[in-house]
Motif scaffolding. Sequence first.
Motif, short mmCIF file in Angstrom:
data_model
loop_
_atom_site.label_atom_id
_atom_site.label_comp_id
_atom_site.label_asym_id
_atom_site.label_seq_id
_atom_site.Cartn_x
_atom_site.Cartn_y
_atom_site.Cartn_z
N SER A 1 6.42 -48.55 -20.64
CA SER A 1 6.93 -49.09 -22.06
C SER A 1 5.96 -48.24 -23.22
O SER A 1 6.24 -48.75 -24.50
N SER A 2 5.35 -47.02 -22.74
CA SER A 2 4.98 -45.94 -23.90
C SER A 2 5.50 -45.00 -23.82
O SER A 2 6.59 -44.80 -23.35
N ALA A 3 5.02 -44.15 -25.05
CA ALA A 3 5.81 -42.93 -25.21
C ALA A 3 6.03 -42.35 -24.19
O ALA A 3 5.01 -42.05 -23.13
N LEU A 4 7.27 -41.53 -24.11
CA LEU A 4 7.43 -40.40 -23.05
C LEU A 4 7.65 -39.24 -23.47
O LEU A 4 8.65 -39.10 -24.34
N PHE A 5 6.74 -38.16 -23.04
CA PHE A 5 6.77 -37.19 -23.67
C PHE A 5 7.81 -36.11 -23.14
O PHE A 5 7.97 -36.10 -22.12
N PHE A 6 8.24 -35.12 -23.91
CA PHE A 6 9.07 -33.96 -23.36
C PHE A 6 8.53 -32.74 -24.24
O PHE A 6 7.86 -32.64 -25.25
N THR A 7 9.05 -31.49 -23.41
CA THR A 7 8.53 -30.29 -24.18
C THR A 7 9.40 -29.22 -23.77
O THR A 7 10.17 -29.28 -22.66
N ASN A 8 9.48 -28.02 -24.33
CA ASN A 8 10.04 -26.93 -23.68
C ASN A 8 9.13 -25.82 -23.75
O ASN A 8 9.45 -24.62 -23.99
N ASP A 9 7.82 -26.11 -23.84
CA ASP A 9 6.48 -25.12 -23.87
C ASP A 9 6.47 -24.54 -25.33
O ASP A 9 5.35 -23.79 -25.48
N VAL A 10 7.25 -24.91 -26.36
CA VAL A 10 6.88 -24.65 -27.69
C VAL A 10 6.80 -26.05 -28.51
O VAL A 10 5.83 -26.39 -29.37
N VAL A 11 7.90 -26.86 -28.44
CA VAL A 11 8.04 -28.08 -29.09
C VAL A 11 7.42 -29.09 -28.23
O VAL A 11 7.82 -29.34 -27.05
N LEU A 12 6.48 -30.00 -28.58
CA LEU A 12 6.34 -31.25 -28.02
C LEU A 12 6.63 -32.40 -28.97
O LEU A 12 6.56 -32.61 -30.19
N GLY A 13 7.30 -33.30 -28.18
CA GLY A 13 7.74 -34.64 -28.85
C GLY A 13 7.60 -35.72 -27.84
O GLY A 13 7.30 -35.42 -26.85
N TYR A 14 8.33 -36.78 -28.34
CA TYR A 14 8.23 -38.13 -27.26
C TYR A 14 9.50 -39.06 -27.83
O TYR A 14 9.75 -39.02 -29.09
N ASP A 15 9.81 -39.75 -26.72
CA ASP A 15 10.73 -40.92 -26.90
C ASP A 15 9.76 -41.84 -27.27
O ASP A 15 9.03 -42.23 -26.51
N SER A 16 9.96 -42.70 -28.37
CA SER A 16 9.23 -43.73 -28.89
C SER A 16 9.75 -45.23 -28.75
O SER A 16 10.58 -45.52 -29.51
N PRO A 17 9.51 -45.87 -27.71
CA PRO A 17 9.73 -47.29 -27.59
C PRO A 17 9.15 -48.42 -28.24
O PRO A 17 7.98 -48.37 -28.44
N GLU A 18 9.98 -49.22 -28.71
CA GLU A 18 9.48 -50.47 -29.27
C GLU A 18 10.47 -51.60 -28.73
O GLU A 18 11.59 -51.64 -28.85
N THR A 19 9.57 -52.51 -27.86
CA THR A 19 10.20 -53.56 -27.21
C THR A 19 11.34 -52.87 -26.44
O THR A 19 12.47 -53.33 -26.27
N ALA A 20 10.88 -51.96 -25.45
CA ALA A 20 11.95 -51.14 -24.75
C ALA A 20 11.04 -50.65 -23.68
O ALA A 20 9.87 -50.44 -23.59
N SER A 21 11.71 -50.33 -22.24
CA SER A 21 11.04 -49.88 -21.26
C SER A 21 11.80 -49.02 -20.49
O SER A 21 13.01 -49.28 -20.50
N LEU A 22 11.12 -48.14 -19.68
CA LEU A 22 12.09 -47.05 -18.88
C LEU A 22 12.36 -47.72 -17.56
O LEU A 22 11.46 -48.17 -16.75
N LEU A 23 14.00 -47.57 -17.41
CA LEU A 23 14.26 -48.05 -16.04
C LEU A 23 14.32 -46.93 -14.94
O LEU A 23 14.01 -47.17 -13.84
N SER A 24 14.59 -45.79 -15.51
CA SER A 24 14.89 -44.78 -14.49
C SER A 24 14.61 -43.35 -15.28
O SER A 24 14.87 -43.45 -16.43
N GLY A 25 14.41 -42.37 -14.40
CA GLY A 25 14.11 -40.89 -14.80
C GLY A 25 12.75 -40.66 -15.36
O GLY A 25 11.98 -41.36 -15.11
N GLY A 26 12.76 -39.79 -16.48
CA GLY A 26 11.33 -39.51 -16.82
C GLY A 26 10.72 -38.43 -16.57
O GLY A 26 11.29 -37.38 -15.99
N ALA A 27 9.37 -38.36 -16.52
CA ALA A 27 8.60 -37.22 -16.09
C ALA A 27 9.12 -36.57 -14.92
O ALA A 27 9.11 -37.10 -14.01
N GLY A 28 9.26 -35.28 -15.21
CA GLY A 28 9.79 -34.28 -14.09
C GLY A 28 11.35 -34.03 -14.16
O GLY A 28 11.82 -33.22 -13.47
N GLY A 29 11.90 -34.76 -15.00
CA GLY A 29 13.34 -34.79 -15.05
C GLY A 29 13.75 -34.36 -16.58
O GLY A 29 13.10 -34.29 -17.43
N SER A 30 15.15 -34.29 -16.65
CA SER A 30 15.47 -34.36 -18.20
C SER A 30 16.30 -35.41 -18.73
O SER A 30 17.00 -35.09 -19.83
#
Length: 259
Positions: free
Chosen positions: A186-215
Motif C-alpha cells: 500500500s506504499s509508493a510503487l517506483f518506476f524508472t527508465n534510468d533517467v526519470v524516476l517516479g512513482y504510483d502514489s496510492p491513497e487507500t489503495a493497495s497493489l493486487l498484482s504486478g509491480g517491481a520487476g515488471g511493467s
Amino acid sequence: MKLNISSLRRVRVILSFAVVGLTMLLSPAAHAGKECGAIKATIFSGGSKLATYKAGDKLSVPASKMPAGAIMKVRGDFVSYDVALDSFEVRNYTLTGKAGKGQITDEPTPVYVTKTPDVGVLSGDMSLKIDKGGSMVVQRGSSKKAKIQSKDCTQGGVFQMEPSPTANETNTLAPGFRYCYQATPSSALFFTNDVVLGYDSPETASLLSGGAGGSQALWEVIGGGRIGMVVGEDADEKIIEQSGSIDAGGLCPHQTIGD
C-alpha cells in the motif's frame, strides 16, 4: 612567507564563500523548483474536432459533445495524454521534454501506455475545470464514476486518478520503463527508465498484482481513494525515505537531467 592577521581573515572569507558555493552546487535544493504551463483539452469523435477548452474554463460538458468513442486530447507545455471519455482510460501519457525550470527529461518521454480504471461505461455530462496555473480537473459518471486531476508541470505530483466507488486501476508503463521498488503493497510503487524516476502514489489503495520487476501494476482503490503519479525530486526524496538509498539497493538506478 608570513601572513598577517588581515591576510588570514581574507583567506578565511574566500574559503567560506568557496564552501558555500560548492554546497549550493551539490545540494538537491540547487535543482529545486518546477515550472508549470497551460493545459488545453480538445474533444474529437471519428477524427472530427467537437470542442476545445482552455485555461479559465469551468463548465459542464454536455453528453451530446461526447458520443461513444469520443477522445479528449489533453495538451500542455510539459505533459500530454488522451482520455477515452466513455471509460476515462488515459492513453499515451508523455512528458514532453520542453525546456523549463526543473525539467527532468530533455526529450519527449512516454511514461504510461495506459492508466485504466475499471468503472465500466461512463455516461452523462462531464464537469471540467482548467485553471490558469496549469491544473485540470475532470469528472464523469453517476453510480460509477472517475475523476482525473492533472497538472502541466516539469515535475512533482502531476496526475491522479480517482475511480469510485471501490474499483481496480491498471497502470501499464511505456517501453523502456519498469517498476522497480515498493516497500509495502500500500506504499509508493517506483518506476524508472534510468533517467526519470517516479512513482504510483496510492491513497487507500493497495497493489493486487504486478509491480517491481515488471511493467504493469493492478491496484485496488477503495472508494474515496486514488492513485497518483509523482516524478522528479519528490520521487528522489520518497525513495530515500522508504528504502534508505537513492537507488533502492540497485533496483532503481536513474540519472535526473541537470545532476
